[in-house]
Design an enzyme around this catalytic site. Structure first.
Site, PDB file in Angstrom:
ATOM      1  N   HIS A 176       0.854  -1.204   0.000  1.00 35.24           N
ATOM      2  CA  HIS A 176       0.000   0.000   0.000  1.00 35.24           C
ATOM      3  C   HIS A 176       0.890   1.254   0.000  1.00 35.24           C
ATOM      4  O   HIS A 176       0.887   2.036   0.958  1.00 35.24           O
ATOM      5  CB  HIS A 176      -0.872  -0.060   1.257  1.00 35.24           C
ATOM      6  CG  HIS A 176      -2.035   0.882   1.289  1.00 35.24           C
ATOM      7  ND1 HIS A 176      -1.943   2.197   0.926  1.00 35.24           N
ATOM      8  CD2 HIS A 176      -3.325   0.678   1.660  1.00 35.24           C
ATOM      9  CE1 HIS A 176      -3.130   2.781   1.097  1.00 35.24           C
ATOM     10  NE2 HIS A 176      -3.989   1.866   1.538  1.00 35.24           N
ATOM     11  N   GLU A 280      -0.560   1.447  -5.494  1.00 30.88           N
ATOM     12  CA  GLU A 280      -0.286   0.205  -4.785  1.00 30.88           C
ATOM     13  C   GLU A 280      -0.245  -0.962  -5.768  1.00 30.88           C
ATOM     14  O   GLU A 280      -1.091  -1.048  -6.649  1.00 30.88           O
ATOM     15  CB  GLU A 280      -1.387  -0.047  -3.749  1.00 30.88           C
ATOM     16  CG  GLU A 280      -1.700   1.198  -2.924  1.00 30.88           C
ATOM     17  CD  GLU A 280      -3.020   1.097  -2.171  1.00 30.88           C
ATOM     18  OE1 GLU A 280      -3.410  -0.037  -1.809  1.00 30.88           O
ATOM     19  OE2 GLU A 280      -3.652   2.137  -1.929  1.00 30.88           O
TER      20      GLU A 280
END
Length: 322
Positions: A176, A280
């Site tokens: 992330h 991400e």
């Protein structure tokens, strides 16, 4: 050897890998490359919180309001979403790997290709008894964080099913990554044109990306599916492009909370959305299933290159050499 390159060899201060105390006494590993680039990884979460280029410029965004206190996940850097991305499943948001303490793995199984750099660390996460209550599967999650000689940051995850009851398990996954950007309205993302995405702001409805590059003027939360192995973030003000290469991670998430959501997050500054962008690398649409003894590998490599300008536009062929 020219004087400039030999000068560059003396930038490294300290050993290539150092274990020390970070914020609130949490242990972190600092990686340093001879030319001056560096990275920091907290054992809490196996969480990369810093990646600096040869000039010492910070490439990742960490919120000034980030709490650095377990059990709260660190806000920014590169959280690891495992065994669940977001709310795609029954577990807590983004799973539990990002708020567990990892240990340094002193004897990892061999990597097919060893990095030529000495600046790397191997971490390992195994489930606790508490974890097994919420997700009843035995696993070994090995993470290598490495700095390449050119300052590239490489994260390699190897997840193995160690169940003894013969049961397979499935998971979704994401790195992330929060990138630091000069100004969100001046940034473009290239490499996701014509790709299908699920729009989390429209009940995960499926659309196809139309623009020739993604630009930002409001909240964005999209999961791009079956994406190319290379995506680029072009930052006009910094005259810099971050190239993201990935392997084993077919999807890509693009997220910026914008002003209203930023204000609603306690661990995020009200105006910080202007200076961050999450791109991400992920495996979300099709979950990964492992039988006992099987291993999955997912890798992302980040590199920062100067943007070459041509009438104010970047020539994408130079960066995204297909």
């Amino acid at each position: 050897m020219s004087s400039s390159s030999s000068f560059g060899l003396h930038k490294q201060s300290g050993p290539p890998v150092e274990l020390c105390k970070g914020i609130n006494g949490l242990q972190k590993v600092v990686l340093r490359e001879v030319r001056g680039s560096s990275a920091e990884v907290y054992l809490y979460g196996g969480h990369v919180t810093s990646w600096k280029n040869d000039h010492g410029d910070e490439m990742l965004f960490v919120s000034s309001k980030s709490i650095f206190k377990p059990p709260k996940a660190i806000r920014g850097g590169i959280p690891i979403c495992f065994p669940q991305f977001s709310n795609h499943g029954p577990l807590e948001q983004h799973g539990f790997a990002r708020n567990r303490f990892w240990t340094i793995d002193t004897d990892p199984p061999p990597f097919p290709t060893q990095t030529s750099s000495k600046a790397f660390v191997d971490l390992i996460l195994k489930p606790t008894d508490e974890d097994l209550k919420i997700w009843n599967h035995s696993f070994e999650f090995r993470l290598r964080v490495a700095l390449g000689p050119g300052g590239d940051l490489m994260l390699t995850s190897r997840i193995r099913n160690t169940n003894t009851d013969g049961k397979p398990f499935s998971f979704t996954f994401a790195y992330h990554t929060y990138f630091s950007v000069s100004d969100i309205s001046e940034v473009r993302v290239e490499g996701l044109e014509t790709v299908d995405y699920l729009d989390n702001l429209q009940k995960k409805e499926r659309f196809t990306e139309q623009g020739d590059a993604i630009t930002f003027e409001s909240e964005v939360d999209k999961i791009y599916l079956s994406t190319p192995t290379k995506v680029a973030i072009i930052d006009h003000e910094k005259k810099q492009t971050i190239v993201i290469r990935k392997d084993g991670l077919p999807d890509a998430v693009v997220w910026n909370p914008w002003d209203k959501k930023a204000k609603a997050m306690a661990d995020f500054g009200d105006d910080e959305y202007k200076h961050m962008l999450c791109v991400e690398t992920a495996a979300i649409e099709k979950s990964i299933t492992l039988k006992p003894g099987e291993e999955w590998k997912g890798r992302q490599e980040l590199s920062a290159v100067p943007s070459s300008y041509c009438s104010g536009q970047l020539d994408p062929r130079k960066v995204l050499g297909h």
